[in-house]
Design a protein around this motif. Sequence first.
Motif, short mmCIF file in Angstrom:
data_model
loop_
_atom_site.label_atom_id
_atom_site.label_comp_id
_atom_site.label_asym_id
_atom_site.label_seq_id
_atom_site.Cartn_x
_atom_site.Cartn_y
_atom_site.Cartn_z
N ASP A 76 -18.69 -16.86 16.18
CA ASP A 76 -19.95 -17.09 15.46
C ASP A 76 -20.51 -15.76 14.97
OD1 ASP A 76 -22.46 -17.71 14.50
OD2 ASP A 76 -23.21 -18.54 16.38
N PRO A 77 -20.31 -15.45 13.70
CA PRO A 77 -20.78 -14.17 13.16
C PRO A 77 -22.30 -13.98 13.24
CG PRO A 77 -19.22 -15.20 11.66
CD PRO A 77 -19.54 -16.21 12.73
N GLU A 78 -23.05 -15.05 13.44
CA GLU A 78 -24.51 -14.96 13.54
C GLU A 78 -25.00 -14.69 14.96
OE1 GLU A 78 -26.49 -15.06 10.77
OE2 GLU A 78 -24.54 -15.05 9.78
N MET A 79 -24.11 -14.74 15.94
CA MET A 79 -24.49 -14.53 17.33
C MET A 79 -25.05 -13.12 17.51
SD MET A 79 -22.14 -14.86 20.78
CE MET A 79 -21.34 -16.29 20.11
N GLN A 80 -26.13 -13.00 18.27
CA GLN A 80 -26.71 -11.70 18.61
C GLN A 80 -26.00 -11.19 19.86
OE1 GLN A 80 -29.27 -9.97 16.87
NE2 GLN A 80 -28.54 -11.46 15.39
N ILE A 81 -25.22 -10.12 19.71
CA ILE A 81 -24.41 -9.59 20.80
C ILE A 81 -24.92 -8.20 21.17
CG2 ILE A 81 -22.09 -8.96 21.57
CD1 ILE A 81 -21.06 -10.79 19.21
N VAL A 82 -25.25 -8.02 22.44
CA VAL A 82 -25.67 -6.72 22.95
C VAL A 82 -24.62 -6.24 23.95
CG1 VAL A 82 -27.40 -5.49 24.31
CG2 VAL A 82 -28.13 -7.16 22.61
N VAL A 83 -24.12 -5.02 23.73
CA VAL A 83 -23.14 -4.42 24.62
C VAL A 83 -23.88 -3.49 25.58
CG1 VAL A 83 -21.15 -2.86 24.76
CG2 VAL A 83 -21.28 -4.58 22.94
N LEU A 84 -23.57 -3.61 26.88
CA LEU A 84 -24.14 -2.74 27.90
C LEU A 84 -23.05 -1.84 28.46
CD1 LEU A 84 -26.29 -5.16 30.10
CD2 LEU A 84 -27.06 -3.68 28.26
N THR A 85 -23.41 -0.60 28.74
CA THR A 85 -22.45 0.30 29.35
C THR A 85 -23.14 1.32 30.23
OG1 THR A 85 -20.60 1.80 28.95
CG2 THR A 85 -22.41 1.88 27.38
N GLY A 86 -22.45 1.74 31.26
CA GLY A 86 -22.97 2.76 32.17
C GLY A 86 -22.93 4.14 31.56
N LYS A 98 -18.80 -2.17 14.83
CA LYS A 98 -17.77 -2.57 13.86
C LYS A 98 -17.20 -3.94 14.21
CE LYS A 98 -15.69 1.82 12.41
NZ LYS A 98 -14.43 2.58 12.54
N LEU A 99 -17.07 -4.20 15.52
CA LEU A 99 -16.48 -5.46 15.97
C LEU A 99 -17.47 -6.62 16.00
CD1 LEU A 99 -14.21 -4.01 18.78
CD2 LEU A 99 -13.45 -5.03 16.62
N GLY A 100 -18.75 -6.34 15.75
CA GLY A 100 -19.72 -7.43 15.65
C GLY A 100 -20.91 -7.37 16.57
N ALA A 101 -21.03 -6.35 17.39
CA ALA A 101 -22.20 -6.24 18.27
C ALA A 101 -23.44 -5.95 17.44
CB ALA A 101 -22.00 -5.14 19.30
N SER A 102 -24.55 -6.53 17.85
CA SER A 102 -25.83 -6.27 17.19
C SER A 102 -26.43 -4.97 17.68
CB SER A 102 -26.83 -7.40 17.50
OG SER A 102 -26.25 -8.65 17.28
N HIS A 103 -26.26 -4.71 18.98
CA HIS A 103 -26.84 -3.51 19.60
C HIS A 103 -25.97 -3.05 20.75
CE1 HIS A 103 -30.50 -3.25 17.32
NE2 HIS A 103 -30.51 -4.56 17.34
#
Length: 179
Positions: A76-86, A98-103
């Motif tokens: 779903d290209p409209e999905m809001q995706i947030v990536v978390l990292t330490g 680039k892969l689709g994350a919003s933030h």
Amino acid sequence: MTDDGERLLLIVEDDEAFARTLKRSFERRDYRVVAVASHEELVELLASHNPAFAVVDLKLGRASGLTCVQTLHAHDPEMQIVVLTGFASIATAVEAVKLGASHYLAKPSNTDDIEAAFGRTEGDTEVPVDGRQTSIKTLEWEHIHQTLVDTDFNISEAARRLGMHRRTLARKLEKRQVR
């Protein structure tokens, strides 16, 4: 596929305690929350659910959360995706977007930070561009991290590409956990 409405949130996190805490916190904010711990579980879940939001940990055991971001965006290209990292690095932030994350947020991030990121759909031209100087250690770590991403987190291959002994790389990684 079930219609899950606009408030279904997916958490992709292999740390059970953190996933449970995040799940409860978002449920108190009236989200319906489902959680998975791997890419395989994610693929299974997407066969029957259509989340509007996702929180993805960058490091899932020995795997990269970037694969999950790519799968979610394709679903779903409209999905809001947030990536978390330490440990946030420029390289992984760029790849995630680039892969689709919003933030892309560095841990520790709380529910307020994540929910605010879901609400920000436009870039901010007012962000200061004269930030702090990058240290040599930070540059080294970003290079190591990018090499790990490029090798799909294969320590031996990353060490070979970096021109260092595998044990040296392992010691560096122990000092700065990739999460």
